[in-house]
Design a protein around this motif. Structure first.
Motif, PDB file in Angstrom:
ATOM      1  N   LEU A 122      28.594  -5.251  -6.189  1.00 21.68           N
ATOM      2  CA  LEU A 122      27.138  -5.282  -6.100  1.00 21.68           C
ATOM      3  C   LEU A 122      26.541  -6.604  -6.553  1.00 21.68           C
ATOM      4  N   VAL A 123      27.349  -7.498  -7.120  1.00 23.92           N
ATOM      5  CA  VAL A 123      26.825  -8.771  -7.643  1.00 23.92           C
ATOM      6  C   VAL A 123      26.980  -9.844  -6.571  1.00 23.92           C
ATOM      7  N   SER A 124      25.867 -10.188  -5.950  1.00 25.75           N
ATOM      8  CA  SER A 124      25.889 -11.093  -4.797  1.00 25.75           C
ATOM      9  C   SER A 124      26.466 -12.461  -5.140  1.00 25.75           C
ATOM     10  N   ARG A 125      26.091 -13.013  -6.302  1.00 26.20           N
ATOM     11  CA  ARG A 125      26.564 -14.352  -6.649  1.00 26.20           C
ATOM     12  C   ARG A 125      28.090 -14.359  -6.826  1.00 26.20           C
ATOM     13  N   ASN A 126      28.651 -13.256  -7.327  1.00 26.96           N
ATOM     14  CA  ASN A 126      30.098 -13.182  -7.495  1.00 26.96           C
ATOM     15  C   ASN A 126      30.807 -13.014  -6.160  1.00 26.96           C
ATOM     16  N   ILE A 185      23.842  -5.541   0.230  1.00 24.86           N
ATOM     17  CA  ILE A 185      23.622  -5.326  -1.203  1.00 24.86           C
ATOM     18  C   ILE A 185      22.406  -6.148  -1.619  1.00 24.86           C
ATOM     19  N   PRO A 186      21.756  -5.816  -2.733  1.00 23.22           N
ATOM     20  CA  PRO A 186      20.613  -6.623  -3.186  1.00 23.22           C
ATOM     21  C   PRO A 186      21.058  -8.037  -3.540  1.00 23.22           C
ATOM     22  N   ASP A 188      19.954  -9.605  -6.004  1.00 23.49           N
ATOM     23  CA  ASP A 188      20.004  -9.654  -7.470  1.00 23.49           C
ATOM     24  C   ASP A 188      19.993  -8.232  -8.017  1.00 23.49           C
ATOM     25  N   ILE A 189      21.172  -7.624  -8.153  1.00 22.05           N
ATOM     26  CA  ILE A 189      21.252  -6.254  -8.642  1.00 22.05           C
ATOM     27  C   ILE A 189      20.791  -6.157 -10.092  1.00 22.05           C
ATOM     28  N   ASP A 190      20.914  -7.241 -10.866  1.00 23.34           N
ATOM     29  CA  ASP A 190      20.440  -7.209 -12.261  1.00 23.34           C
ATOM     30  C   ASP A 190      18.933  -7.007 -12.305  1.00 23.34           C
ATOM     31  N   ALA A 191      18.195  -7.670 -11.397  1.00 29.52           N
ATOM     32  CA  ALA A 191      16.741  -7.503 -11.342  1.00 29.52           C
ATOM     33  C   ALA A 191      16.384  -6.081 -10.930  1.00 29.52           C
ATOM     34  N   VAL A 192      17.122  -5.519  -9.980  1.00 32.27           N
ATOM     35  CA  VAL A 192      16.884  -4.133  -9.566  1.00 32.27           C
ATOM     36  C   VAL A 192      17.111  -3.197 -10.743  1.00 32.27           C
ATOM     37  N   GLN A 193      18.185  -3.416 -11.498  1.00 27.59           N
ATOM     38  CA  GLN A 193      18.509  -2.563 -12.632  1.00 27.59           C
ATOM     39  C   GLN A 193      17.434  -2.625 -13.709  1.00 27.59           C
ATOM     40  N   ARG A 194      16.917  -3.827 -13.965  1.00 24.76           N
ATOM     41  CA  ARG A 194      15.848  -3.962 -14.967  1.00 24.76           C
ATOM     42  C   ARG A 194      14.579  -3.245 -14.522  1.00 24.76           C
ATOM     43  N   ARG A 195      14.324  -3.252 -13.206  1.00 25.82           N
ATOM     44  CA  ARG A 195      13.103  -2.645 -12.683  1.00 25.82           C
ATOM     45  C   ARG A 195      13.216  -1.132 -12.566  1.00 25.82           C
ATOM     46  N   ASP A 196      14.384  -0.645 -12.129  1.00 22.21           N
ATOM     47  CA  ASP A 196      14.528   0.782 -11.851  1.00 22.21           C
ATOM     48  C   ASP A 196      16.010   1.134 -11.862  1.00 22.21           C
ATOM     49  N   LEU A 197      16.477   1.719 -12.965  1.00 20.32           N
ATOM     50  CA  LEU A 197      17.895   2.041 -13.096  1.00 20.32           C
ATOM     51  C   LEU A 197      18.341   3.034 -12.024  1.00 20.32           C
ATOM     52  N   ASP A 198      17.502   3.998 -11.699  1.00 28.63           N
ATOM     53  CA  ASP A 198      17.883   4.984 -10.687  1.00 28.63           C
ATOM     54  C   ASP A 198      18.091   4.321  -9.327  1.00 28.63           C
ATOM     55  N   GLY A 228      18.148 -14.554   1.490  1.00 33.25           N
ATOM     56  CA  GLY A 228      17.029 -13.630   1.520  1.00 33.25           C
ATOM     57  C   GLY A 228      17.107 -12.593   0.420  1.00 33.25           C
ATOM     58  N   ASP A 229      16.567 -11.427   0.701  1.00 37.77           N
ATOM     59  CA  ASP A 229      16.524 -10.352  -0.292  1.00 37.77           C
ATOM     60  C   ASP A 229      17.831  -9.589  -0.397  1.00 37.77           C
ATOM     61  N   PHE A 230      18.737  -9.807   0.562  1.00 38.85           N
ATOM     62  CA  PHE A 230      19.983  -9.050   0.585  1.00 38.85           C
ATOM     63  C   PHE A 230      21.162  -9.964   0.901  1.00 38.85           C
TER      64      PHE A 230
END
Length: 248
Positions: A122-126, A185-186, A188-198, A228-230
């Protein structure tokens, strides 16, 4: 901030340098992380063919390291890269790539045919770093590979892609002809997690179902499109041999 050229990449030598690796593990994965590799284990592993390479400032301060163990697998010597850590202020400056290249050189000198490790799909940069910059191949999708760890970085679980970096000979980079698929995948999954864990957990479930399912169904990851966003995993499934032959 000092330039990257002021950082020396070399094997660890002293006990205090290994203690610096332990401290950096706690810094990166958090004080509650239950899977810290202790000094003694790292030292013993290196004595029997493991690799521990650090990135050091001129002052001697450790700003990153890579650690792994070496052993036989499927009849060939393989190095398993267990962890790569870089201090937050030094990320995005090429130190991770320098550490991996030094690890590759050391593993090849030991006679290893490949290096394997994992990363969070899920980590795009990785995904970009591993697939596009290093050119690894995906071996399999491993659901919840490491189980609970206590780290805040692992609140989404520890689903991983197992990847392989071949060290010997030329790898055929030609994509197999056949059906193609993409898995988003997003960015930035970290930003998604900070905004909404669910929402982040829903991405994990979808990624396990879609990417894991395609790999189980015989698809191969042949690239990663980051923008982009994904981000998007690009996959291809080889066309069946019209003569009915199979490999091996």
């Amino acid at each position: 901030m000092a330039s990257d050229s002021a950082v020396e990449i070399r094997p660890l030598v002293t006990r205090s340098e290994y203690e610096g690796c332990v401290a950096l593990q706690r810094e990166v994965w958090g004080a509650a992380y239950s899977e810290i590799v202790p000094v003694t284990v790292m030292e013993i592993a290196v004595r029997v063919g493991g690799i521990c390479i650090g990135a050091f400032r001129e002052s001697g301060k450790l700003v990153g390291f890579v650690f792994g163990v070496t052993g036989p697998r499927a009849g060939a010597l393989t190095h398993w890269s267990h962890m790569l850590a870089v201090r937050e202020e030094w990320r995005g400056r090429g130190l991770g790539a320098r550490l991996k290249l030094a690890q590759r050189e050391s593993a090849a000198a030991l006679g290893a045919r490949s290096i394997q490790w994992t990363f969070d799909p899920l980590v795009s940069r990785n995904a970009h770093f591993n697939l596009n910059r290093l050119g690894v191949s995906v071996v399999r999708y491993a659901p919840d590979m490491y189980g609970p760890s206590g780290s805040e970085l692992h609140r989404l679980g520890t689903d991983r892609l197992v990847v392989r970096w071949d060290l010997a000979g030329e790898v055929d980079a030609t994509a197999p002809a056949g059906d193609s698929a993409e898995v988003a995948i997003p960015s930035d999954i970290d930003a998604v997690q900070r905004r909404d864990l669910d929402e982040a957990l829903a991405w994990r479930a979808a990624n396990r179902r879609e990417l894991g399912g395609l790999l189980e169904d015989g698809y191969q990851v042949v690239g990663f499109d980051r923008g982009g966003d994904f981000g998007r995993y690009l996959l291809v499934r080889a066309a069946p041999d019209p003569a009915g032959r199979t490999d091996g």
